[in-house]
Every structure is written in C-alpha cells, then in structure tokens.
Design a protein around this motif. Structure first.
Motif, mmCIF file in Angstrom:
data_model
loop_
_atom_site.group_PDB
_atom_site.id
_atom_site.type_symbol
_atom_site.label_atom_id
_atom_site.label_comp_id
_atom_site.label_asym_id
_atom_site.label_seq_id
_atom_site.Cartn_x
_atom_site.Cartn_y
_atom_site.Cartn_z
ATOM 1 N N GLY A 64 9.100 8.030 -5.292
ATOM 2 C CA GLY A 64 8.731 6.644 -5.582
ATOM 3 C C GLY A 64 8.071 5.954 -4.398
ATOM 4 O O GLY A 64 7.071 5.256 -4.554
ATOM 5 N N VAL A 65 8.614 6.156 -3.204
ATOM 6 C CA VAL A 65 8.036 5.552 -2.000
ATOM 7 C C VAL A 65 6.637 6.118 -1.753
ATOM 8 O O VAL A 65 5.698 5.375 -1.468
ATOM 9 C CB VAL A 65 8.955 5.781 -0.778
ATOM 10 C CG1 VAL A 65 8.236 5.478 0.527
ATOM 11 C CG2 VAL A 65 10.210 4.932 -0.892
ATOM 12 N N ALA A 66 6.492 7.431 -1.874
ATOM 13 C CA ALA A 66 5.185 8.058 -1.652
ATOM 14 C C ALA A 66 4.162 7.578 -2.684
ATOM 15 O O ALA A 66 3.002 7.303 -2.341
ATOM 16 C CB ALA A 66 5.312 9.575 -1.695
ATOM 17 N N ALA A 67 4.589 7.444 -3.940
ATOM 18 C CA ALA A 67 3.671 6.997 -4.995
ATOM 19 C C ALA A 67 3.233 5.549 -4.764
ATOM 20 O O ALA A 67 2.053 5.219 -4.896
ATOM 21 C CB ALA A 67 4.321 7.146 -6.365
ATOM 22 N N LEU A 68 4.174 4.686 -4.417
ATOM 23 C CA LEU A 68 3.817 3.287 -4.148
ATOM 24 C C LEU A 68 2.949 3.161 -2.902
ATOM 25 O O LEU A 68 2.010 2.356 -2.871
ATOM 26 C CB LEU A 68 5.073 2.436 -3.975
ATOM 27 C CG LEU A 68 5.681 1.885 -5.245
ATOM 28 C CD1 LEU A 68 6.966 1.138 -4.931
ATOM 29 C CD2 LEU A 68 4.722 0.981 -5.962
ATOM 30 N N ASP A 69 3.247 3.952 -1.893
ATOM 31 C CA ASP A 69 2.437 3.918 -0.677
ATOM 32 C C ASP A 69 1.006 4.336 -0.973
ATOM 33 O O ASP A 69 0.064 3.703 -0.540
ATOM 34 C CB ASP A 69 3.042 4.844 0.383
ATOM 35 C CG ASP A 69 2.217 4.891 1.650
ATOM 36 O OD1 ASP A 69 1.848 3.810 2.158
ATOM 37 O OD2 ASP A 69 1.932 6.002 2.128
#
Length: 88
Positions: free
Chosen positions: A76-81
């Motif tokens: 999730g963090v990688a996708a939002l970043d």
C-alpha cells in the motif's frame, strides 16, 4: 465494533503502517496520515486474510498474521508513493 476495538485498530494500524514503510526501500512521498491510514487498512485486511487461512489465532504470537499485515502495508505504501510521485 466497540470504541476499544477502534482504538486498538488505530494503534495497530500505526505500528503496521510504520513497519510497512520501513520495508519499502528509499524515500516515500506520502505523509504520516496516509501511512497510518494504509496501516489501519492493512491491519484489518491482514486479519481477515489470516482468518480465512486459519492462522489468525495461534498459540503464542501470531507471526504469520503480522507478516501478512506488514506485507500489505508495504504494498500500500509503495503503491501510494508511486501514484503521488510527479510524472516526468
């Protein structure tokens, strides 16, 4: 869900979000609130997935459930970043 359940979901979400953020290499361009939100969602989804596979309640620490939650938070963090980075 009672208020204690909501508070514990937020606290666990903060921890899961921070751990997920630490797993992703490099600097992320998302704020603290988005990290917490991703962590809360990852904690809830990870618990549901662990329950489906029957690994949510084990004797001792639920390591598999934690790994699922942290993995979901990292994704999730990688996708939002990636979504929030300026396009070149």
């Amino acid at each position: 869900m009672e208020i204690s359940g909501v508070i514990s979901a937020i606290v666990i979400g903060v921890v899961i979000g921070v751990l997920g953020r630490l797993v992703v290499p490099g600097r992320q361009h998302i704020g603290v609130l988005l990290t917490i939100l991703v962590g809360i969602v990852a904690a809830l989804l990870g618990s549901a997935i662990a329950a489906v596979f029957g690994v949510a309640d084990t004797d001792g620490p639920d390591w598999i459930e934690w790994f699922i939650q942290i993995g979901l938070a990292a994704v999730g963090v990688a996708a939002l970043d990636r979504a929030r980075r300026p396009q070149r």
